[in-house]
Design an enzyme around this catalytic site. Structure first.
Site, PDB file in Angstrom:
ATOM      1  N   GLY B  18       0.782  -1.228   0.000  1.00 14.36           N
ATOM      2  CA  GLY B  18       0.000   0.000   0.000  1.00 14.36           C
ATOM      3  C   GLY B  18       0.814   1.277   0.000  1.00 14.36           C
ATOM      4  O   GLY B  18       0.480   2.209  -0.702  1.00 14.36           O
ATOM      5  N   ALA B  19       1.878   1.335   0.767  1.00 12.36           N
ATOM      6  CA  ALA B  19       2.616   2.584   0.872  1.00 12.36           C
ATOM      7  C   ALA B  19       3.507   2.788  -0.358  1.00 12.36           C
ATOM      8  O   ALA B  19       4.033   1.837  -0.915  1.00 12.36           O
ATOM      9  CB  ALA B  19       3.467   2.576   2.122  1.00 12.36           C
ATOM     10  N   TYR B  20       3.656   4.019  -0.739  1.00 19.46           N
ATOM     11  CA  TYR B  20       4.544   4.336  -1.835  1.00 19.46           C
ATOM     12  C   TYR B  20       5.924   4.650  -1.291  1.00 19.46           C
ATOM     13  O   TYR B  20       6.066   5.219  -0.212  1.00 19.46           O
ATOM     14  CB  TYR B  20       4.037   5.549  -2.610  1.00 19.46           C
ATOM     15  CG  TYR B  20       3.003   5.181  -3.634  1.00 19.46           C
ATOM     16  CD1 TYR B  20       3.401   4.636  -4.860  1.00 19.46           C
ATOM     17  CD2 TYR B  20       1.655   5.361  -3.384  1.00 19.46           C
ATOM     18  CE1 TYR B  20       2.460   4.287  -5.803  1.00 19.46           C
ATOM     19  CE2 TYR B  20       0.702   5.019  -4.333  1.00 19.46           C
ATOM     20  CZ  TYR B  20       1.107   4.478  -5.543  1.00 19.46           C
ATOM     21  OH  TYR B  20       0.193   4.140  -6.470  1.00 19.46           O
ATOM     22  N   GLY B  21       6.933   4.287  -2.028  1.00 19.59           N
ATOM     23  CA  GLY B  21       8.291   4.658  -1.684  1.00 19.59           C
ATOM     24  C   GLY B  21       8.565   6.064  -2.145  1.00 19.59           C
ATOM     25  O   GLY B  21       7.656   6.820  -2.474  1.00 19.59           O
ATOM     26  N   THR B  22       9.840   6.402  -2.123  1.00 17.97           N
ATOM     27  CA  THR B  22      10.204   7.719  -2.617  1.00 17.97           C
ATOM     28  C   THR B  22      11.276   7.575  -3.677  1.00 17.97           C
ATOM     29  O   THR B  22      11.915   6.534  -3.789  1.00 17.97           O
ATOM     30  CB  THR B  22      10.739   8.612  -1.492  1.00 17.97           C
ATOM     31  OG1 THR B  22      11.838   7.941  -0.881  1.00 17.97           O
ATOM     32  CG2 THR B  22       9.670   8.916  -0.464  1.00 17.97           C
ATOM     33  N   VAL B  23      11.428   8.627  -4.455  1.00 23.25           N
ATOM     34  CA  VAL B  23      12.439   8.657  -5.507  1.00 23.25           C
ATOM     35  C   VAL B  23      13.284   9.905  -5.275  1.00 23.25           C
ATOM     36  O   VAL B  23      12.739  10.969  -4.974  1.00 23.25           O
ATOM     37  CB  VAL B  23      11.777   8.697  -6.906  1.00 23.25           C
ATOM     38  CG1 VAL B  23      12.798   8.959  -7.989  1.00 23.25           C
ATOM     39  CG2 VAL B  23      11.024   7.395  -7.176  1.00 23.25           C
ATOM     40  N   LYS B  38      17.274   5.475  -9.899  1.00 17.83           N
ATOM     41  CA  LYS B  38      16.445   4.274  -9.858  1.00 17.83           C
ATOM     42  C   LYS B  38      17.249   3.180  -9.169  1.00 17.83           C
ATOM     43  O   LYS B  38      18.293   2.773  -9.651  1.00 17.83           O
ATOM     44  CB  LYS B  38      16.050   3.812 -11.257  1.00 17.83           C
ATOM     45  CG  LYS B  38      15.186   2.562 -11.195  1.00 17.83           C
ATOM     46  CD  LYS B  38      14.800   2.065 -12.561  1.00 17.83           C
ATOM     47  CE  LYS B  38      14.026   0.764 -12.471  1.00 17.83           C
ATOM     48  NZ  LYS B  38      12.707   0.893 -11.833  1.00 17.83           N
ATOM     49  N   ASP B 140       8.304  -4.941 -22.599  1.00 28.60           N
ATOM     50  CA  ASP B 140       7.276  -4.453 -21.681  1.00 28.60           C
ATOM     51  C   ASP B 140       6.923  -3.005 -22.007  1.00 28.60           C
ATOM     52  O   ASP B 140       6.886  -2.157 -21.136  1.00 28.60           O
ATOM     53  CB  ASP B 140       7.770  -4.586 -20.232  1.00 28.60           C
ATOM     54  CG  ASP B 140       6.637  -4.383 -19.235  1.00 28.60           C
ATOM     55  OD1 ASP B 140       5.469  -4.626 -19.606  1.00 28.60           O
ATOM     56  OD2 ASP B 140       6.907  -3.953 -18.107  1.00 28.60           O
TER      57      ASP B 140
END
Lengths: 202, 317
Positions: B18-23, B38, B140
């Site tokens: 559910g939680a988003y990471g960070t960039v 990345k 992809d």
């Protein structure tokens, strides 16, 4: 899997090479460069690694080990992943063993091809279907291979002196001298790109 | 700011629920350009980084030397060992603000103009033709992997790391999409570069529709949705040696592609059908697609400078 085909002596050699110089197994083994100080080599490698990491850190003023920015030419900011294209988000690569066992990743053989397009055997004992696949893939790729100038241009990283011979010979050919290399190559489209002019001249 | 976040980052990444990471992104104060990191966490054994990963990175760097205008720039690759089981490979890419997905979402009401679609398609095919001529399949291709700069320049991303990305273990709850997968992949048959052309066809249609063309929920559902448009292929085109037989599908006839993409012009529709061809051997190649009459129309003369340079560069290579 290919090891199965090795004769026992070849296998022995292989083992010997792997364990050398700790266990010398065959009389063919020679210690050509004197004894190796493994501790020293390990220290050297580690020092080199540190050097590379330090250089990366300086170049980007970013500590990749702790994932923290530092002061410098780059002004770093941390943004929520959903605020940037999904492409930049972190990914995990599983270990190679689980990778090859994964039916969801037919990438294994694709990668082999990708890494070494000229070698056709992707590794492992080929089932008839796989052989068929390799054949087909070559056939499929031959279409995209057509832009031979691409491949040729790649060679310019690494120019051979014979490249120049080819040009001279081409000029002497009955071909129109005004031909650009592009049209020249296109007119020879059935020739696989791998067969470079360099090889043909020999 | 960042010191506490690195501590935070790891658990979020590992839970992934559910939680988003960070960039991390940065502005180069000298050039004013943006870069982004990345991270790829590579599981390792006592032999260190897998050879396949090293090869893939080497390939990326080799491709980078061509400086192709339609590929995302890779500025650096930095590896740091995390533990005996894991090495973190950080790829430093140029940062582009949006991907084609957000670009289409943000396009105002009537959608993209036909000229805009054509320009985007030309650049997309140009990047693809370059990859294919270097024996690289994307595998992809989807709107999320196509970056669009604020100047409208297309940059393909996420190629050449087939193995790294093949598991699709993005740490955020991203569902792997089937929507751009060609029949041969869905049927688990053999495949090669034509897979990318199929995906390109799906994206071509989506540029007009602003919604995906085939939204299947499973492999079978995806194939069914494809056949509803292109028709059930004849028996002789069905790939040999696949477990899914042709009899599993209703014998539907093809419908005019303009029923699904009404905005497309005649030549565009022809090209689209050549991309959405069931048999990969009969599908058009990226290079031939660039030569299609669709791109010869008069409206092409309004090409932006950047893209005409891109095409030139593409044909030179």
């Amino acid at each position: 899997m290919s090891h199965v085909q090795l004769s026992s002596s070849a296998l022995e050699r292989l083992v010997a090479r792997r364990t050398f110089p700790l266990h010398r197994r065959t009389s063919v083994c020679r210690n050509l460069f004197g004894p190796v100080d493994h501790d020293e080599r390990s220290r050297d490698v580690k020092a080199k690694l540190r050097e590379i990491i330090e250089r990366d850190r300086q170049r980007w003023n970013f500590n990749f080990e702790t994932n923290t920015p530092m002061d410098g030419d780059y002004e770093w900011e941390e943004v929520p992943a959903d605020k940037t294209p999904a492409f930049y988000q972190e990914t995990v690569k599983r270990s190679p063993s689980s990778d090859s066992a994964d039916p969801e990743s037919p990438a294994a053989e694709a990668l082999e091809r990708l890494a070494a397009p000229e070698s056709s055997s992707g590794g492992g004992a080929p089932s008839p279907a796989e052989v068929n696949q390799e054949n087909r893939v070559d056939k499929l790729n031959s279409r995209t291979l057509r832009p031979a100038p691409c491949v040729k241009r790649r060679r310019t990283d690494n120019t051979y002196i014979t490249d120049f011979y080819v040009k001279r010979k081409r000029a002497g050919d009955s071909r129109k001298p005004t031909d650009t290399s592009v049209s020249c190559h296109l007119s020879k489209s059935p020739i696989p790109a791998e067969r470079t002019p360099r090889k043909r001249i020999r | 700011m960042a010191h506490c976040t690195s501590l935070q980052y790891e658990p979020v990444a590992e839970i992934g629920g559910g939680a988003y990471g960070t960039v991390y992104k940065a502005r180069d104060t000298e050039s004013g350009k943006f870069v982004a990191l990345k991270n790829v966490r590579v599981q390792t054994d006592q032999n260190g980084l897998p050879v396949s990963t090293v090869r893939e990175v080497a390939l990326l760097r080799r491709l980078e030397q061509f400086d192709h205008p339609n590929l995302v720039r890779l500025m650096d690759v930095c590896a740091t060992q995390r533990s005996d089981q894991e090495t973190k490979v950080t790829l430093v890419f140029e940062h582009v603000d949006q991907d084609l997905k957000t670009y289409l979402d943000r396009a105002p009401a009537p959608g993209l103009s036909p000229d805009r679609v054509k320009d985007l398609m030309r650049q997309l095919l140009c990047g693809l033709a370059f990859l294919h001529s270097n024996h690289v399949m994307h595998r992809d291709l989807k709107p999320e992997n196509i970056l669009v700069t604020s100047q409208g320049q297309v940059k393909l991303a996420d190629f050449g790391l087939a193995k790294i990305y093949s598991c699709h273990m993005a740490l955020t709850p991203v569902v792997v999409t089937l929507w751009y997968r060609p029949p041969e992949v869905l049927l688990q048959s053999t495949y090669a570069t034509p897979v990318d052309i199929w995906s390109t066809g799906c994206i071509f249609a989506e540029m007009f529709r602003r919604k995906p063309l085939f939204c299947g929920e499973s492999e079978m559902d995806q194939l069914g949705k494809i056949f509803e448009v292109i028709g059930l292929p004849p028996e002789e085109e069905w790939p040999a040696g696949v477990t899914v037989t042709r009899k599993n599908f209703a014998p539907v006839k093809s419908r005019p592609i303009t029923d699904f993409v009404p905005e497309i012009n005649e030549q565009g529709a022809k090209l689209l059908l050549q991309m959405l061809t069931f048999d990969p051997l009969k599908r058009i190649s990226a290079l031939n697609a660039l030569d299609h009459p669709y791109f010869h129309d008069e409206e092409t003369s309004t090409l932006t400078n950047s893209s005409s340079q891109a095409v030139e560069k593409c044909s030179r290579k």
